[in-house]
Design a protein around this motif. Structure first.
Motif, short mmCIF file in Angstrom:
data_model
loop_
_atom_site.label_atom_id
_atom_site.label_comp_id
_atom_site.label_asym_id
_atom_site.label_seq_id
_atom_site.Cartn_x
_atom_site.Cartn_y
_atom_site.Cartn_z
N LEU A 123 0.83 -1.14 -0.05
CA LEU A 123 -0.26 -0.08 -0.03
C LEU A 123 0.56 1.44 0.05
N GLU A 124 2.26 1.36 0.77
CA GLU A 124 2.81 2.79 0.67
C GLU A 124 3.58 2.55 -0.27
N GLY A 125 3.75 1.80 -1.71
CA GLY A 125 3.81 1.72 -2.83
C GLY A 125 3.35 1.62 -4.34
N LEU A 126 1.96 2.13 -4.02
CA LEU A 126 0.65 2.07 -4.17
C LEU A 126 1.31 3.01 -5.34
N PRO A 127 1.77 4.42 -4.84
CA PRO A 127 1.70 5.90 -6.52
C PRO A 127 2.59 4.87 -7.22
N ALA A 128 3.62 4.92 -6.22
CA ALA A 128 4.82 4.68 -7.55
C ALA A 128 4.45 3.83 -8.29
N LEU A 129 3.58 2.24 -7.88
CA LEU A 129 3.41 0.98 -8.91
C LEU A 129 2.12 0.96 -9.77
N LEU A 130 2.16 2.74 -9.92
CA LEU A 130 0.92 3.72 -10.81
C LEU A 130 1.34 5.07 -11.38
N GLY A 131 2.04 4.89 -11.19
CA GLY A 131 3.43 5.79 -12.30
C GLY A 131 3.36 6.50 -11.89
N ALA A 132 2.70 7.15 -9.96
CA ALA A 132 3.49 8.41 -9.99
C ALA A 132 4.51 9.38 -9.65
N GLU A 133 5.65 8.13 -9.71
CA GLU A 133 6.88 9.10 -10.05
C GLU A 133 7.82 9.09 -11.31
N ASP A 134 6.48 8.63 -12.73
CA ASP A 134 6.58 9.00 -13.54
C ASP A 134 6.49 10.51 -14.89
N ASP A 135 7.09 10.47 -15.47
CA ASP A 135 7.16 12.50 -15.57
C ASP A 135 6.39 12.47 -17.36
N PRO A 136 5.28 12.26 -17.96
CA PRO A 136 5.32 11.72 -19.18
C PRO A 136 5.54 12.72 -20.76
N ASP A 137 5.66 14.12 -19.51
CA ASP A 137 5.38 15.67 -19.77
C ASP A 137 7.15 15.38 -20.64
N ALA A 138 8.29 14.42 -19.89
CA ALA A 138 9.43 15.05 -20.51
C ALA A 138 10.11 14.27 -21.50
N PHE A 139 8.48 13.46 -22.29
CA PHE A 139 8.64 13.52 -23.53
C PHE A 139 8.40 14.07 -24.65
N VAL A 140 9.05 13.89 -25.67
CA VAL A 140 8.75 15.21 -26.80
C VAL A 140 8.98 14.27 -28.31
N PRO A 141 7.46 14.38 -28.80
CA PRO A 141 7.23 13.21 -29.78
C PRO A 141 7.92 14.23 -31.19
N ARG A 142 8.29 13.71 -31.81
CA ARG A 142 8.88 14.31 -32.95
C ARG A 142 8.94 13.24 -34.43
N HIS A 143 7.44 12.59 -34.17
CA HIS A 143 7.39 12.07 -34.82
C HIS A 143 5.23 11.51 -34.69
N ARG A 144 5.20 12.17 -35.95
CA ARG A 144 3.20 12.47 -35.94
C ARG A 144 2.85 11.66 -34.86
N LEU A 145 3.39 10.02 -35.96
CA LEU A 145 3.31 8.72 -35.32
C LEU A 145 2.73 8.31 -33.86
N LEU A 146 4.33 8.73 -32.31
CA LEU A 146 4.15 9.01 -31.71
C LEU A 146 3.64 10.04 -31.29
N ALA A 147 3.21 10.96 -31.31
CA ALA A 147 1.93 13.05 -31.24
C ALA A 147 0.83 11.73 -30.93
N LEU A 148 0.19 11.29 -32.48
CA LEU A 148 -1.01 11.24 -32.22
C LEU A 148 -1.66 9.56 -30.91
N THR A 149 -0.60 9.29 -30.79
CA THR A 149 -0.47 7.72 -29.99
C THR A 149 -0.55 8.63 -28.26
N ARG A 150 0.35 9.48 -28.64
CA ARG A 150 0.19 9.61 -26.71
C ARG A 150 -1.04 10.54 -26.67
N HIS A 151 -1.64 10.96 -27.66
CA HIS A 151 -2.87 11.75 -27.50
C HIS A 151 -3.99 11.02 -26.76
#
Length: 353
Positions: free
Chosen positions: A124-152
């Motif tokens: 239970l203590e690790g629940l947020p980390a398990l679900l990606g609370a420590e992940d930073d999806p905004d650090a990803f900058v898509p440079r291909h249209r396919l990846l930009a659409l998929t992320r959207h």
């Protein structure tokens, strides 16, 4: 690796996936509810058969439980992981505090979790980390249209972090140089045969906790043979469990150091180390090198080159340095996968040799 991170269509629950009694959220008199900001603690560990410890957490952004937790699933009948027909996820693991069962479900915009066993507090203590609370999806900058659409289209994708190395390392070793079906069957056989029943109301789900390091080390050679695991893979696992404590330290290391630590074990190369750290560390840059299919998939998606090798794949992923694993996840989720041109790899069978 290729295809395992893509979501599968929802289907009706199988008999062994039916909801179990008590799987609904516990009442106020049966459990302690805790807010996202509250620490998870209890005067005593949750009893394996008694009321669970509980926690609620509100994600700060859209969250797709199926996408986030999917990489933990090792086949449709994984004895350590299950998704039931009502969208509830069950995860069984061996924590530093002991075995534990974690049930995760969405209640509106909140995530409700319950845990059983000696490892309940740790889970239970690790629940947020398990679900990606420590992940930073905004650090990803898509440079291909396919990846930009998929992320959207997949705003709920987050990279999980279990904080546990061995539970991902062993099944990754089993997947070396064989078909995924062979590896999944071996994992099922070994965990059910030498693991222990999961704590909590999991009897109808058939969930088991994988063996501890000593349990893995005590598996006789003929049982590895029965599981269709060759001597090379079983020897690698035996070498790993002998230094399990040192390997678990990699869960808190920066990616380069963690990769080095794992690859000190003979039989663990870049492919196995990356597959492990993607799950244990939430490593956004742990690109899987040495995969049979992934270079062609990445090459086809980004450069219309289905014959790309590892070198070409890494070149194409250069703009995503630091986020290359996320880029490959998005490519796999995009659906832009080249059609097969060769026969499927045939499963091997050493049982009757």
């Amino acid at each position: 690796m290729a295809g395992r991170f893509a979501p599968r269509p929802t289907r009706a629950a199988l008999p062994h996936q039916a909801a179990v009694p008590g799987a609904a959220a516990s009442g106020a008199g049966a459990s302690r509810r805790q807010s996202a900001s509250a620490s998870v603690s209890a005067p005593a560990p949750a009893s394996p058969e008694g009321p669970p410890l509980t926690r609620e957490w509100t994600p700060p952004a859209p969250l797709d439980l199926r996408l986030v937790l999917g990489p933990l699933r090792r086949g449709p009948a994984d004895p350590t992981f299950r998704m039931t027909g009502d969208g509830t996820f069950w995860r069984v693991t061996r924590t530093p505090a002991g075995p534990g069962t974690l049930r995760i479900a969405r209640h509106g915009d909140r995530i409700a979790a319950a845990a059983w066993g000696p490892g309940a507090d740790w889970l239970l203590e690790g629940l947020p980390a398990l679900l990606g609370a420590e992940d930073d999806p905004d650090a990803f900058v898509p440079r291909h249209r396919l990846l930009a659409l998929t992320r959207h289209r997949r705003p709920g994708l987050r990279l999980l972090r279990t904080g546990l190395v061995l539970e991902s390392l062993i099944p990754s070793v089993l997947e070396q140089k064989v078909t995924t079906d062979e590896a999944y069957r071996a994992w099922r056989h070994l965990v059910r045969r030498f693991g222990t029943p999961a704590p909590g109301p999991t009897a109808d789900l058939g969930l088991h906790v994988m063996p501890d390091p000593r349990g893995w080390a005590m598996i006789p050679s003929w049982e590895w043979h029965k599981a269709n695991v060759d001597a090379k893979r079983s020897s690698t696992i035996l070498r790993a469990v002998r230094v399990a404590r040192r390997l678990e330290e990699a869960a808190t290391m920066p990616l380069p150091e963690a990769l080095t630590r794992l690859q000190l074990i003979p039989g663990i190369g870049p492919w196995t180390a990356a597959e492990t750290l993607q799950r244990s560390n939430g490593a956004a840059d742990a690109v899987t090198v040495g995969d049979l299919h992934l270079p062609g998939i990445v090459g086809h998606a980004l450069a219309d080159n289905r014959d790309a090798d590892d070198e070409e794949m890494l070149r194409l992923l250069t703009p995503y340095e630091g986020q290359r694993h996320r880029a490959t996840r998005l490519i796999l989720l995009s659906g832009r996968i080249p059609a097969r041109r060769a026969p499927r790899m045939q499963p091997g069978n050493i049982v009757n040799l």
